[in-house]
Design a protein around this motif. Structure first.
Motif, PDB file in Angstrom:
ATOM      1  N   SER A  60       0.844  -1.190   0.000  1.00 17.22           N
ATOM      2  CA  SER A  60       0.000   0.000   0.000  1.00 17.22           C
ATOM      3  C   SER A  60       0.880   1.241   0.000  1.00 17.22           C
ATOM      4  CB  SER A  60      -0.937   0.014   1.209  1.00 17.22           C
ATOM      5  OG  SER A  60      -0.217   0.011   2.425  1.00 17.22           O
ATOM      6  N   VAL A  61       0.500   2.219  -0.801  1.00 18.28           N
ATOM      7  CA  VAL A  61       1.273   3.450  -0.946  1.00 18.28           C
ATOM      8  C   VAL A  61       0.410   4.644  -0.581  1.00 18.28           C
ATOM      9  CG1 VAL A  61       2.560   4.922  -2.536  1.00 18.28           C
ATOM     10  CG2 VAL A  61       2.700   2.440  -2.755  1.00 18.28           C
ATOM     11  N   VAL A  65       5.203   3.941   2.260  1.00 20.00           N
ATOM     12  CA  VAL A  65       4.922   2.641   1.639  1.00 20.00           C
ATOM     13  C   VAL A  65       4.902   1.586   2.740  1.00 20.00           C
ATOM     14  CG1 VAL A  65       5.820   0.832   0.141  1.00 20.00           C
ATOM     15  CG2 VAL A  65       5.900   3.215  -0.611  1.00 20.00           C
ATOM     16  N   SER A  79       4.594  -4.569  -8.168  1.00 17.96           N
ATOM     17  CA  SER A  79       3.653  -3.532  -7.744  1.00 17.96           C
ATOM     18  C   SER A  79       3.846  -2.246  -8.541  1.00 17.96           C
ATOM     19  CB  SER A  79       3.831  -3.232  -6.245  1.00 17.96           C
ATOM     20  OG  SER A  79       3.102  -2.076  -5.875  1.00 17.96           O
ATOM     21  N   ALA A  80       2.833  -1.855  -9.298  1.00 16.98           N
ATOM     22  CA  ALA A  80       2.917  -0.624 -10.096  1.00 16.98           C
ATOM     23  C   ALA A  80       3.045   0.601  -9.201  1.00 16.98           C
ATOM     24  CB  ALA A  80       1.682  -0.511 -10.986  1.00 16.98           C
ATOM     25  N   ASP A  81       2.349   0.590  -8.068  1.00 13.95           N
ATOM     26  CA  ASP A  81       2.418   1.734  -7.151  1.00 13.95           C
ATOM     27  C   ASP A  81       3.814   1.860  -6.546  1.00 13.95           C
ATOM     28  OD1 ASP A  81      -0.229   2.389  -7.593  1.00 13.95           O
ATOM     29  OD2 ASP A  81      -0.970   1.240  -5.874  1.00 13.95           O
ATOM     30  N   LEU A  82       4.419   0.724  -6.211  1.00 16.58           N
ATOM     31  CA  LEU A  82       5.765   0.772  -5.635  1.00 16.58           C
ATOM     32  C   LEU A  82       6.780   1.240  -6.671  1.00 16.58           C
ATOM     33  CD1 LEU A  82       7.589   0.220  -3.191  1.00 16.58           C
ATOM     34  CD2 LEU A  82       7.919  -2.104  -4.065  1.00 16.58           C
ATOM     35  N   LYS A  83       6.616   0.819  -7.911  1.00 14.51           N
ATOM     36  CA  LYS A  83       7.538   1.241  -8.969  1.00 14.51           C
ATOM     37  C   LYS A  83       7.539   2.757  -9.132  1.00 14.51           C
ATOM     38  CE  LYS A  83       7.294  -3.020 -11.711  1.00 14.51           C
ATOM     39  NZ  LYS A  83       6.838  -3.630 -12.981  1.00 14.51           N
ATOM     40  N   LYS A  84       6.410   3.393  -8.852  1.00 15.30           N
ATOM     41  CA  LYS A  84       6.322   4.852  -8.927  1.00 15.30           C
ATOM     42  C   LYS A  84       6.889   5.506  -7.668  1.00 15.30           C
ATOM     43  CE  LYS A  84       2.159   4.857 -11.853  1.00 15.30           C
ATOM     44  NZ  LYS A  84       0.722   5.239 -11.908  1.00 15.30           N
ATOM     45  N   ALA A  85       6.606   4.912  -6.510  1.00 14.79           N
ATOM     46  CA  ALA A  85       6.996   5.524  -5.235  1.00 14.79           C
ATOM     47  C   ALA A  85       8.461   5.280  -4.891  1.00 14.79           C
ATOM     48  CB  ALA A  85       6.098   5.005  -4.105  1.00 14.79           C
TER      49      ALA A  85
END
Length: 263
Positions: A60-61, A65, A79-85
């Motif tokens: 979860s972001v 994170v 995780s697409a969200d982790l790749k951004k964060a």
């Protein structure tokens, strides 16, 4: 392999209860280290408490994170969200072992085991993460205490890891060609306040930071800023794969590559 009592609790509370009642129990998450250890006769616990029955996975972001302990390396990497964060953390996860290991091993199991050549401890220390357990929160700087040793108590379960979102981060490792464990791995992060953390895995008895590199990178976050900085070889690992001197050299090389990879 010796006989043992097998438990697969559905909740963290039940896992803690099972461990407290065991004579010499071991928690198991993905089993990527414990199962080979059992097969080789290097461990003979009275009880194994399998944490895979607990629904505790996901990334979860938000302002930070949070990655739950049962999340596999493959899910962290994907995780697409982790790749951004925190792209450096996602990239690290994608380079762990082979596909079989990445789809079975978990971040919680890796961090709790604290293998001196594991990848995740460098990310935890390099990002200044907080480890959430069944009873408390532990800063990464206080969590890793030595080879295969952490601040976790015997009946304490690692539930999640919380990472601050940095400005940039990067990871580079020189892998053992057979196991893909890090002979030397370096995680570099420039945090939101401008400070820099540099954490090394694989080179010593456990993960450690390099203050000299952190100081120069805080002033000039570039690979060139690391020119001329050498890490002492004293107390570094020596084995059939590399001398202490070679590992010391690799620390600077991998640190430069990590900075270049940072985004």
């Amino acid at each position: 392999m010796e006989n043992f009592n097998y438990h697969r609790p559905a909740t963290t509370a039940d896992a803690v209860k099972a461990m407290k009642s065991a004579g010499d129990g071991k928690f198991m998450s993905g089993g990527m280290t414990l199962i080979p250890t059992l097969k080789q006769g290097l461990a003979s616990p009275s009880d194994i408490i399998d944490l895979s029955g607990i629904k505790n996975s996901g990334v979860s972001v938000g302002a930070t994170v949070v990655i739950k302990g049962g999340t596999t390396h493959a899910d962290v990497a994907g995780s697409a969200d982790l790749k951004k964060a925190i792209p450096g953390l996602a990239a690290l996860a994608g380079g762990i072992g082979d596909p079989h290991v990445r789809h079975r091993g978990t971040i919680g199991g890796s961090v709790a085991n604290n293998d001196p050549a594991a990848d995740y401890p460098s990310a935890c220390l390099g990002l200044g993460a907080t480890i959430h357990t069944s009873s408390r929160k532990i800063a990464a700087d206080d969590f890793f205490t030595g080879m295969f040793s952490t601040a976790l108590e015997d009946a304490e379960v690692l539930e999640a890891i919380e990472f601050p979102i940095p400005k940039v981060s990067g990871y580079a490792k020189f892998p053992n060609p057979a196991s893909l464990y890090a002979m030397v791995g370096v995680f570099v992060a420039q945090l939101a306040d401008g400070s820099v953390r540099v954490a090394v895995t694989g080179a010593g008895a456990g993960v450690f930071r390099v203050p000299e590199m952190e100081a120069v990178l805080a002033k000039n976050f570039s690979a060139a800023a690391l020119n001329g900085i050498a890490v002492a070889s004293k107390n570094l690992n020596v084995d059939m794969h590399a001398s202490a001197e070679y590992r010391a050299h690799l620390i600077t090389v991998m640190a430069k590559r990590a900075v270049e990879a940072a985004k």
